[in-house]
Design a protein around this motif. Structure first.
Motif, PDB file in Angstrom:
ATOM      1  N   UNK A 173       0.870  -1.181   0.000  1.00  0.00           N
ATOM      2  CA  UNK A 173       0.000   0.000   0.000  1.00  0.00           C
ATOM      3  C   UNK A 173       0.901   1.223   0.000  1.00  0.00           C
ATOM      4  N   UNK A 174       0.682   2.104  -0.946  1.00  0.00           N
ATOM      5  CA  UNK A 174       1.404   3.374  -0.998  1.00  0.00           C
ATOM      6  C   UNK A 174       0.427   4.468  -0.585  1.00  0.00           C
ATOM      7  N   UNK A 200       1.289   1.263  10.254  1.00  0.00           N
ATOM      8  CA  UNK A 200       2.136   0.437  11.105  1.00  0.00           C
ATOM      9  C   UNK A 200       2.604  -0.746  10.278  1.00  0.00           C
ATOM     10  N   UNK A 201       3.319  -1.689  10.905  1.00  0.00           N
ATOM     11  CA  UNK A 201       3.798  -2.845  10.150  1.00  0.00           C
ATOM     12  C   UNK A 201       2.634  -3.616   9.534  1.00  0.00           C
ATOM     13  N   UNK A 202       2.663  -3.745   8.224  1.00  0.00           N
ATOM     14  CA  UNK A 202       1.688  -4.539   7.472  1.00  0.00           C
ATOM     15  C   UNK A 202       0.265  -4.000   7.564  1.00  0.00           C
ATOM     16  N   UNK A 235      -9.465  -0.734   7.571  1.00  0.00           N
ATOM     17  CA  UNK A 235      -8.012  -0.829   7.475  1.00  0.00           C
ATOM     18  C   UNK A 235      -7.629  -1.699   6.289  1.00  0.00           C
ATOM     19  N   UNK A 236      -6.368  -1.557   5.876  1.00  0.00           N
ATOM     20  CA  UNK A 236      -5.825  -2.345   4.782  1.00  0.00           C
ATOM     21  C   UNK A 236      -4.581  -3.061   5.275  1.00  0.00           C
ATOM     22  N   UNK A 237      -4.421  -4.335   4.909  1.00  0.00           N
ATOM     23  CA  UNK A 237      -3.203  -5.076   5.234  1.00  0.00           C
ATOM     24  C   UNK A 237      -2.302  -5.119   4.005  1.00  0.00           C
ATOM     25  N   UNK A 238      -0.984  -5.099   4.244  1.00  0.00           N
ATOM     26  CA  UNK A 238      -0.042  -5.191   3.127  1.00  0.00           C
ATOM     27  C   UNK A 238       1.319  -5.595   3.663  1.00  0.00           C
ATOM     28  N   UNK A 239       2.085  -6.293   2.826  1.00  0.00           N
ATOM     29  CA  UNK A 239       3.446  -6.678   3.227  1.00  0.00           C
ATOM     30  C   UNK A 239       4.338  -5.451   3.364  1.00  0.00           C
ATOM     31  N   UNK A 240       4.153  -4.502   2.438  1.00  0.00           N
ATOM     32  CA  UNK A 240       4.971  -3.279   2.452  1.00  0.00           C
ATOM     33  C   UNK A 240       4.024  -2.077   2.486  1.00  0.00           C
ATOM     34  N   UNK A 241       4.292  -1.159   3.422  1.00  0.00           N
ATOM     35  CA  UNK A 241       3.546   0.099   3.475  1.00  0.00           C
ATOM     36  C   UNK A 241       4.530   1.226   3.188  1.00  0.00           C
ATOM     37  N   UNK A 242       4.198   2.068   2.205  1.00  0.00           N
ATOM     38  CA  UNK A 242       5.061   3.201   1.855  1.00  0.00           C
ATOM     39  C   UNK A 242       4.338   4.496   2.222  1.00  0.00           C
ATOM     40  N   UNK A 243       4.987   5.334   3.033  1.00  0.00           N
ATOM     41  CA  UNK A 243       4.418   6.630   3.408  1.00  0.00           C
ATOM     42  C   UNK A 243       4.985   7.675   2.461  1.00  0.00           C
ATOM     43  N   UNK A 244       4.138   8.124   1.531  1.00  0.00           N
ATOM     44  CA  UNK A 244       4.553   9.140   0.548  1.00  0.00           C
ATOM     45  C   UNK A 244       3.483  10.228   0.526  1.00  0.00           C
ATOM     46  N   UNK A 245       3.071  10.648   1.730  1.00  0.00           N
ATOM     47  CA  UNK A 245       1.932  11.562   1.860  1.00  0.00           C
ATOM     48  C   UNK A 245       2.380  13.013   1.992  1.00  0.00           C
ATOM     49  N   UNK A 302      10.362   1.218  10.262  1.00  0.00           N
ATOM     50  CA  UNK A 302      10.383  -0.027  11.032  1.00  0.00           C
ATOM     51  C   UNK A 302      10.148  -1.120   9.983  1.00  0.00           C
ATOM     52  N   UNK A 303      10.346  -2.386  10.327  1.00  0.00           N
ATOM     53  CA  UNK A 303      10.198  -3.410   9.284  1.00  0.00           C
ATOM     54  C   UNK A 303       8.819  -3.331   8.630  1.00  0.00           C
ATOM     55  N   UNK A 304       8.799  -3.274   7.326  1.00  0.00           N
ATOM     56  CA  UNK A 304       7.547  -3.235   6.586  1.00  0.00           C
ATOM     57  C   UNK A 304       6.989  -1.850   6.340  1.00  0.00           C
ATOM     58  N   UNK A 305       7.566  -0.827   6.965  1.00  0.00           N
ATOM     59  CA  UNK A 305       7.045   0.537   6.784  1.00  0.00           C
ATOM     60  C   UNK A 305       8.177   1.438   6.281  1.00  0.00           C
ATOM     61  N   UNK A 306       8.018   1.878   5.044  1.00  0.00           N
ATOM     62  CA  UNK A 306       9.058   2.655   4.380  1.00  0.00           C
ATOM     63  C   UNK A 306       8.560   4.090   4.196  1.00  0.00           C
ATOM     64  N   UNK A 307       9.427   5.068   4.514  1.00  0.00           N
ATOM     65  CA  UNK A 307       9.062   6.474   4.280  1.00  0.00           C
ATOM     66  C   UNK A 307       9.713   6.974   3.003  1.00  0.00           C
ATOM     67  N   UNK A 308       8.984   7.787   2.238  1.00  0.00           N
ATOM     68  CA  UNK A 308       9.535   8.493   1.064  1.00  0.00           C
ATOM     69  C   UNK A 308       8.857   9.852   1.061  1.00  0.00           C
ATOM     70  N   UNK A 309       9.360  10.747   1.872  1.00  0.00           N
ATOM     71  CA  UNK A 309       8.712  12.039   2.082  1.00  0.00           C
ATOM     72  C   UNK A 309       9.770  13.059   2.490  1.00  0.00           C
TER      73      UNK A 309
END
Lengths: 356, 356
Positions: A12-13, A185-187, A195-205, A324-331
């Motif tokens: 989820x991005x 949070x993680x996943x 809510x949505x579950x995902x292996x990878x969450x990208x914060x690009x908000x 944290x594992x599974x949560x990536x920031x790009x902001x």
């Protein structure tokens, strides 16, 4: 990475600006099942922006890391734009370069400081008199007395770019959902309702990223700016052919030409939280400063005056890392989100590869 | 007239601005079957306008006929607004009066000329110093040095007014059709594709009226103007409580407050045909002049900048007369269409009564 690397992975991005849309498209290309969340696509900083790709003219002593990052990302831009164009979505990269100009003596001194600084870094810029500037760019007015030519600083039509990235993401199967994330949070991505579950969450908000994860709180803040969109009329003096950046009595202004006689004029910059809407005083300054540099804009159409929020960070550098594992920031790209886009996408892909 | 006077009569009103909408409603009230034509309702001068009802502060030597007409129409305004309010559509009439203020010596001299002229006509206006003006209207800035109080000049929310008139017309059975008339003649309206027959044709197409009938050609012309809509923020200095008109270095500007912290700032005036969109230079002047009079607007939101076209006539007087049997004109109201509305509706009703 190639097509199968992320096969079977869900992502989820959060945020469908240029960063989120490009990352979503990249993850989908690598095989992930991607959802791209944004409550109001085509309304944030990516949409409001001017589209300058200007690491050199944005440079300032003490920000060498940002200059290096910007220069590296700019090198990726021609191939990045060509890739979108090859997919049928030309983002309108302009390679005409940039002129930086000054009006009064203090402005001229600040430009000389920039030129001296760039010389110490072996960056070539060409100093020009007012007359030399006007011979290259006849739209510049008599108030312009000094300037620099920076042929390497480019521009792109940021709205065409965002449209292109969203179209490419869709073509690769990215599911776009108009919903607002309230926490990640993680996943897991928490929505206002569900809510949505995902292996990878990208914060690009962008500027809104700070509210989504504890590690971004007090790190990412909104930096408000106003920007105008003008259009020359039949019979008007034509807009400049390249990007013009100016210092007018200490205020920064830029004029970025668009295909079809458009001209983007930006941008104010101040701390006002998420204060909505363009301020009268900001629009007043942009109009006056644009006219001072390019007097012919006086009879252009004022098509829009908008306010946007840059995602500011404490050191003006983007935050592209695992929170944290599974949560990536790009902001946290500040003024430079569009410039830094190709580099950010590459960095995100690399971070994900390393984590597997 | 009463309900049965026009029973069995058909009418087409061309133009759904305030004049056309009010006439359509009036004809329907009198029993006619009315069609109201407009290709783009809520986009013309009635929608863009500021809503001043200001015969006195618009007065000028040599325009006594316009002053008399405006004064007569203004007298009808309270009852006209009350009638709409009673039908459930309050148009937001403001009775707080108007201040006219001046900045430099030439502006002050022009205001003194206006005051002297009005004195010869037995119109009472009260001269005020800058200090006296600021005690009544604390939002006025230090540049304001002289002014006049004109308590009888009022204002109305022109958009609420147009909404009200269209709603009342609909309630009375007026059929609204989004189509463009290209010509009118006795008992006939030519559309781009087709035609409409009617016993009475009313030309109320504002600046576009000149193209519709030979008798209006070279009589009605568009007079372009820019206008801004601002809104105070929570924490901003509040807008003025009454209409403020100003002369700033020879330029006319007005600030008309709206319920809910809105403020309308207008209006430039120049001859540019139907040149679309607001000019940068016009917006620049309005912003600068509004700030000069009321400095607190600097942090207001600029919600919109629009351009409109007033229907100008050679003598600045409206054209309200039969052009030929069956074809009635109600256009050419220039800057004063909203002020002159109740008078125009009454005159049209009388012209139709006489013709029967």
């Amino acid at each position: 990475m190639h097509m199968t690397v992320l096969m079977g992975t869900t992502a989820v991005v959060v945020g469908a600006g240029v960063v989120g849309a490009a990352i979503a498209g990249r993850l989908a290309e690598d095989g992930a099942a991607v959802t791209l969340l944004d409550p109001h696509p085509r309304s944030g900083a990516s949409w409001v922006a001017g589209g300058m790709l200007a690491p050199v003219t944005e440079a300032w002593p003490g920000e060498e890391a940002l200059l290096a990052l910007g220069t590296a990302s700019l090198r990726r831009w021609p191939a990045f734009a060509a890739g979108l164009a090859a997919a049928g979505h030309d983002p309108g990269l302009r390679t005409d370069g940039t002129l930086v100009v000054a009006v009064d003596s203090a402005d001229r001194a600040e430009l000389a400081t920039l030129a001296d600084y760039l010389a110490t870094l072996d960056r070539k810029v060409e100093p020009l008199t007012g007359r030399e500037l006007r011979s290259r760019e006849p739209s510049l007015g008599p108030a312009v007395r000094f300037g620099l030519s920076v042929p390497g600083d480019l521009a792109v039509d940021n709205r065409r770019l965002l449209d292109a990235l969203l179209a490419v993401a869709s073509a690769r199967g990215v599911r776009q959902v108009a919903a607002r994330a309230v926490a990640v949070g993680p996943r897991l991505v928490e929505l206002a309702d569900g809510q949505l579950a995902a292996d990878i969450v990208v914060v690009a908000a962008g500027a809104w990223s700070g509210a989504l994860h504890p590690a971004l709180r007090d790190v990412i803040r909104p930096v408000k700016g106003e920007i105008l969109r003008l259009r020359a009329r039949p019979g008007s003096l034509p807009p400049p052919e390249r990007t013009v950046r100016g210092l007018v009595e200490g205020r920064h202004v830029y004029l970025v030409p668009r295909d079809g006689d458009g001209l983007v004029v930006g941008a104010t910059q101040y701390e006002a939280g998420f204060e909505p809407g363009p301020r009268v005083g900001g629009v007043r300054d942009l109009l006056a400063d644009a006219e001072r540099l390019v007097p012919g804009v006086a009879d252009y159409v004022l098509e829009s005056a908008d306010a946007g929020f840059r995602p500011g960070s404490p050191d003006n550098l983007p935050v592209v890392r695992w929170l944290e594992p599974g949560v990536l920031a790009a902001t946290g790209h500040g003024r430079n989100g569009i410039l830094l886009l190709p580099g950010t996408v590459a960095d995100v892909a690399e971070l994900i590869r390393e984590a597997r």
